[in-house]
Motif scaffolding. Sequence first.
Motif, PDB file in Angstrom:
ATOM      1  N   THR A   1       0.823  -1.209   0.000  1.00 38.35           N
ATOM      2  CA  THR A   1       0.000   0.000   0.000  1.00 38.35           C
ATOM      3  C   THR A   1       0.855   1.255   0.000  1.00 38.35           C
ATOM      4  OG1 THR A   1      -1.747  -1.153   1.216  1.00 38.35           O
ATOM      5  CG2 THR A   1      -1.818   1.249   1.211  1.00 38.35           C
ATOM      6  N   LEU A   2       1.862   1.279   0.869  1.00 36.64           N
ATOM      7  CA  LEU A   2       2.709   2.463   0.951  1.00 36.64           C
ATOM      8  C   LEU A   2       3.497   2.662  -0.343  1.00 36.64           C
ATOM      9  CD1 LEU A   2       3.583   4.786   2.690  1.00 36.64           C
ATOM     10  CD2 LEU A   2       5.376   3.356   3.668  1.00 36.64           C
ATOM     11  N   GLY A   3       4.003   1.570  -0.908  1.00 43.31           N
ATOM     12  CA  GLY A   3       4.737   1.677  -2.169  1.00 43.31           C
ATOM     13  C   GLY A   3       3.867   2.207  -3.288  1.00 43.31           C
ATOM     14  N   LEU A   4       2.614   1.771  -3.306  1.00 42.94           N
ATOM     15  CA  LEU A   4       1.679   2.258  -4.327  1.00 42.94           C
ATOM     16  C   LEU A   4       1.392   3.742  -4.134  1.00 42.94           C
ATOM     17  CD1 LEU A   4      -0.160   1.451  -6.701  1.00 42.94           C
ATOM     18  CD2 LEU A   4      -1.954   0.963  -5.030  1.00 42.94           C
ATOM     19  N   LEU A   5       1.179   4.152  -2.881  1.00 45.27           N
ATOM     20  CA  LEU A   5       0.919   5.567  -2.599  1.00 45.27           C
ATOM     21  C   LEU A   5       2.089   6.445  -3.045  1.00 45.27           C
ATOM     22  CD1 LEU A   5      -0.687   5.434   0.970  1.00 45.27           C
ATOM     23  CD2 LEU A   5      -1.811   6.090  -1.160  1.00 45.27           C
ATOM     24  N   ILE A   6       3.297   6.023  -2.704  1.00 45.52           N
ATOM     25  CA  ILE A   6       4.478   6.823  -3.040  1.00 45.52           C
ATOM     26  C   ILE A   6       4.676   6.868  -4.551  1.00 45.52           C
ATOM     27  CG2 ILE A   6       6.984   6.978  -2.830  1.00 45.52           C
ATOM     28  CD1 ILE A   6       6.698   5.703  -0.049  1.00 45.52           C
ATOM     29  N   GLY A   7       4.532   5.728  -5.211  1.00 43.94           N
ATOM     30  CA  GLY A   7       4.730   5.685  -6.653  1.00 43.94           C
ATOM     31  C   GLY A   7       3.751   6.566  -7.400  1.00 43.94           C
ATOM     32  N   VAL A   8       2.478   6.488  -7.030  1.00 49.87           N
ATOM     33  CA  VAL A   8       1.456   7.281  -7.706  1.00 49.87           C
ATOM     34  C   VAL A   8       1.605   8.764  -7.367  1.00 49.87           C
ATOM     35  CG1 VAL A   8      -1.021   7.707  -7.891  1.00 49.87           C
ATOM     36  CG2 VAL A   8      -0.165   5.363  -7.869  1.00 49.87           C
ATOM     37  N   ALA A   9       1.861   9.068  -6.085  1.00 49.70           N
ATOM     38  CA  ALA A   9       2.011  10.469  -5.675  1.00 49.70           C
ATOM     39  C   ALA A   9       3.216  11.112  -6.354  1.00 49.70           C
ATOM     40  CB  ALA A   9       2.150  10.556  -4.160  1.00 49.70           C
ATOM     41  N   GLY A  10       4.312  10.370  -6.482  1.00 55.54           N
ATOM     42  CA  GLY A  10       5.487  10.896  -7.165  1.00 55.54           C
ATOM     43  C   GLY A  10       5.202  11.194  -8.630  1.00 55.54           C
ATOM     44  N   LEU A  11       4.468  10.285  -9.289  1.00 57.58           N
ATOM     45  CA  LEU A  11       4.105  10.488 -10.684  1.00 57.58           C
ATOM     46  C   LEU A  11       3.208  11.710 -10.856  1.00 57.58           C
ATOM     47  CD1 LEU A  11       4.003   9.534 -13.633  1.00 57.58           C
ATOM     48  CD2 LEU A  11       2.093   8.036 -12.983  1.00 57.58           C
ATOM     49  N   LEU A  12       2.217  11.859  -9.975  1.00 57.34           N
ATOM     50  CA  LEU A  12       1.322  13.012 -10.044  1.00 57.34           C
ATOM     51  C   LEU A  12       2.071  14.313  -9.766  1.00 57.34           C
ATOM     52  CD1 LEU A  12      -1.878  11.595  -8.283  1.00 57.34           C
ATOM     53  CD2 LEU A  12      -1.461  11.889 -10.724  1.00 57.34           C
ATOM     54  N   GLY A  13       3.031  14.266  -8.853  1.00 60.84           N
ATOM     55  CA  GLY A  13       3.837  15.448  -8.578  1.00 60.84           C
ATOM     56  C   GLY A  13       4.649  15.865  -9.795  1.00 60.84           C
ATOM     57  N   ASP A  14       5.200  14.873 -10.488  1.00 62.52           N
ATOM     58  CA  ASP A  14       5.958  15.145 -11.699  1.00 62.52           C
ATOM     59  C   ASP A  14       5.075  15.778 -12.777  1.00 62.52           C
ATOM     60  OD1 ASP A  14       7.639  15.112 -13.889  1.00 62.52           O
ATOM     61  OD2 ASP A  14       8.518  13.175 -13.396  1.00 62.52           O
ATOM     62  N   LEU A  15       3.879  15.219 -12.971  1.00 67.88           N
ATOM     63  CA  LEU A  15       2.962  15.740 -13.989  1.00 67.88           C
ATOM     64  C   LEU A  15       2.451  17.138 -13.623  1.00 67.88           C
ATOM     65  CD1 LEU A  15       0.881  12.535 -14.807  1.00 67.88           C
ATOM     66  CD2 LEU A  15       2.581  13.646 -16.266  1.00 67.88           C
ATOM     67  N   THR A  16       2.249  17.366 -12.330  1.00 68.91           N
ATOM     68  CA  THR A  16       1.778  18.689 -11.897  1.00 68.91           C
ATOM     69  C   THR A  16       2.797  19.769 -12.213  1.00 68.91           C
ATOM     70  OG1 THR A  16       0.455  17.731 -10.103  1.00 68.91           O
ATOM     71  CG2 THR A  16       1.028  20.058  -9.913  1.00 68.91           C
ATOM     72  N   GLU A  17       4.064  19.478 -11.934  1.00 69.31           N
ATOM     73  CA  GLU A  17       5.093  20.473 -12.230  1.00 69.31           C
ATOM     74  C   GLU A  17       5.246  20.674 -13.736  1.00 69.31           C
ATOM     75  OE1 GLU A  17       9.397  21.977 -12.490  1.00 69.31           O
ATOM     76  OE2 GLU A  17       8.745  19.957 -13.016  1.00 69.31           O
ATOM     77  N   SER A  18       5.089  19.585 -14.504  1.00 65.94           N
ATOM     78  CA  SER A  18       5.138  19.699 -15.968  1.00 65.94           C
ATOM     79  C   SER A  18       3.998  20.579 -16.478  1.00 65.94           C
ATOM     80  CB  SER A  18       5.053  18.308 -16.604  1.00 65.94           C
ATOM     81  OG  SER A  18       6.173  17.517 -16.273  1.00 65.94           O
ATOM     82  N   MET A  19       2.835  20.460 -15.845  1.00 62.31           N
ATOM     83  CA  MET A  19       1.692  21.281 -16.231  1.00 62.31           C
ATOM     84  C   MET A  19       1.974  22.758 -15.976  1.00 62.31           C
ATOM     85  SD  MET A  19      -2.267  20.937 -14.932  1.00 62.31           S
ATOM     86  CE  MET A  19      -1.779  21.150 -13.198  1.00 62.31           C
ATOM     87  N   LEU A  20       2.610  23.068 -14.832  1.00 64.31           N
ATOM     88  CA  LEU A  20       2.952  24.456 -14.522  1.00 64.31           C
ATOM     89  C   LEU A  20       3.946  25.016 -15.541  1.00 64.31           C
ATOM     90  CD1 LEU A  20       3.367  24.194 -10.631  1.00 64.31           C
ATOM     91  CD2 LEU A  20       1.429  25.149 -11.882  1.00 64.31           C
ATOM     92  N   LYS A  21       4.955  24.222 -15.872  1.00 59.35           N
ATOM     93  CA  LYS A  21       5.960  24.674 -16.841  1.00 59.35           C
ATOM     94  C   LYS A  21       5.343  24.852 -18.224  1.00 59.35           C
ATOM     95  CE  LYS A  21       8.856  21.321 -16.122  1.00 59.35           C
ATOM     96  NZ  LYS A  21      10.055  20.475 -16.238  1.00 59.35           N
ATOM     97  N   ARG A  22       4.462  23.940 -18.580  1.00 58.25           N
ATOM     98  CA  ARG A  22       3.822  24.031 -19.892  1.00 58.25           C
ATOM     99  C   ARG A  22       2.985  25.313 -19.996  1.00 58.25           C
ATOM    100  NH1 ARG A  22       2.987  20.081 -23.678  1.00 58.25           N
ATOM    101  NH2 ARG A  22       1.292  20.402 -25.179  1.00 58.25           N
ATOM    102  N   ASP A  23       2.277  25.624 -18.926  1.00 54.90           N
ATOM    103  CA  ASP A  23       1.450  26.826 -18.939  1.00 54.90           C
ATOM    104  C   ASP A  23       2.311  28.083 -18.988  1.00 54.90           C
ATOM    105  OD1 ASP A  23      -1.043  28.218 -18.816  1.00 54.90           O
ATOM    106  OD2 ASP A  23      -0.658  28.622 -16.706  1.00 54.90           O
ATOM    107  N   ALA A  24       3.479  28.031 -18.322  1.00 60.47           N
ATOM    108  CA  ALA A  24       4.384  29.184 -18.310  1.00 60.47           C
ATOM    109  C   ALA A  24       5.221  29.277 -19.583  1.00 60.47           C
ATOM    110  CB  ALA A  24       5.300  29.116 -17.094  1.00 60.47           C
ATOM    111  N   GLY A  25       5.202  28.210 -20.392  1.00 61.63           N
ATOM    112  CA  GLY A  25       5.940  28.227 -21.649  1.00 61.63           C
ATOM    113  C   GLY A  25       7.429  28.048 -21.510  1.00 61.63           C
ATOM    114  N   VAL A  26       7.865  27.248 -20.498  1.00 59.06           N
ATOM    115  CA  VAL A  26       9.298  27.001 -20.307  1.00 59.06           C
ATOM    116  C   VAL A  26       9.563  25.503 -20.265  1.00 59.06           C
ATOM    117  CG1 VAL A  26       9.640  29.161 -19.050  1.00 59.06           C
ATOM    118  CG2 VAL A  26       9.090  27.075 -17.781  1.00 59.06           C
ATOM    119  N   LYS A  27      10.808  25.116 -20.588  1.00 56.00           N
ATOM    120  CA  LYS A  27      11.183  23.711 -20.585  1.00 56.00           C
ATOM    121  C   LYS A  27      11.584  23.248 -19.189  1.00 56.00           C
ATOM    122  CE  LYS A  27      14.333  20.437 -22.849  1.00 56.00           C
ATOM    123  NZ  LYS A  27      14.993  19.931 -21.634  1.00 56.00           N
ATOM    124  N   ASP A  28      12.340  24.078 -18.478  1.00 60.38           N
ATOM    125  CA  ASP A  28      12.795  23.765 -17.122  1.00 60.38           C
ATOM    126  C   ASP A  28      12.371  24.882 -16.179  1.00 60.38           C
ATOM    127  OD1 ASP A  28      14.145  21.348 -17.826  1.00 60.38           O
ATOM    128  OD2 ASP A  28      15.818  22.555 -18.584  1.00 60.38           O
TER     129      ASP A  28
END
Length: 293
Positions: free
Chosen positions: A229-256
Motif C-alpha cells: 500500500t505504501l509503495g503504491l501511494l508513493i509511486g502514484v504520488a510521485g508520478l502526479l507530482g511530476d505531472l503537476t510540475e510539468s503542467m505548470l511549466k507548460r502553462d508558463a511556456g518554459v522547458k525547465d
Amino acid sequence: MPWSRIFSGIVAIVVALSATVLGGWYFTIVFAMIIFLGQKEFFNLVRAKGIAPTVKTTMLVSQILLAICTLDGNLADAVMPIAGTFICFYLLFQPKIATIADISASILGLFYTGYLPSYWVRLRAFNTTASNLPLGGYWPPSWSDLFAHKHSVSLPDGLTATMLTFLCIWAADIGAYTFGKFFGKTPLSDISPKKTVEGAVFGVAASVLVAFAVAYYFNWPKYPITGLTLGLLIGVAGLLGDLTESMLKRDAGVKDSGQLIPGHGGILDRTDSYIFTAPLVYYFVSLILPLLI
C-alpha cells in the motif's frame, strides 16, 4: 548521460542522505534552502504569466512554518490558515489592486512549495527522541546500526520512514526512466509527451517492490499489505507530482523551472516527485500503522 548530470546527482544524493541521517535542525536547514530556491522558481513561473503574487511574504511564512514543524509539528497545521489570511490582508493594502490570480498564486505558492514540503520535516521528526548531537541531531554510533538487521529496530522511526520514502521515489524515477526509454510506446499524457504508460507502470511497480522489501526488513505489522500500500501511494504520488510540475511549466511556456542544477534544470525539476509524497507517508505511519499493531 552528461557527466555534469551524473556528478550533480551524486552530490544531491550525498547531501540528502547526510541531512536525513542527522535529522533535527540539520535536516530543517537543508530543506529550508531547498524550499527557498523552489519557491523562487515557482514564482518565476507565475510571473511569466503576468501574475503578481506576494513573493517575500509567502517565502518568509514558509520558513517560519519549517521552524514550527521542527519545534512542534502539532502547531504546524495552524500556520496554513493563519498565513493564508495574513497574505490576503497584505494584498489588500498594496498600491496595485490585487487580482484573483494574484491571491490564488500566493496561496498556491504557500501550499504547493511551503506547506506540503514541510511534511518532510514532520516525517523525519516523527516518533524520534534519539539525539546525540547539538541542534537535535543524530548520528548512528556505528554504521552497522544502519545496515545490520539486528540493530535496525533501534533506529529512529522518522529516519526509517524518511529513508523508505526516498528509496521508493528513487526506485520509481529510475524504473520509469529506464523502462520507459527502452520499452515505452504508449504516451501517458499530453502534459509530458516523453512519459509513457509503460514507464509509469514500471516506476510504480519499482516503488511497490522497494516498499515491500523495507517493510519486510523492519517487520512492519502485516508487512505484505502495508508495504504494498505504501509503495503504491508513493509511486502514484510521485508520478502526479511530476505531472503537476510539468503542467505548470507548460502553462508558463518554459522547458525547465530553472538552471540551478547542471544537467537537471531547476530545484522543482528534481523535487517535483517529493511534494505530494511526504504528507501521505506521514499520515500513513502516524495514523494507519498504529491501528495494525
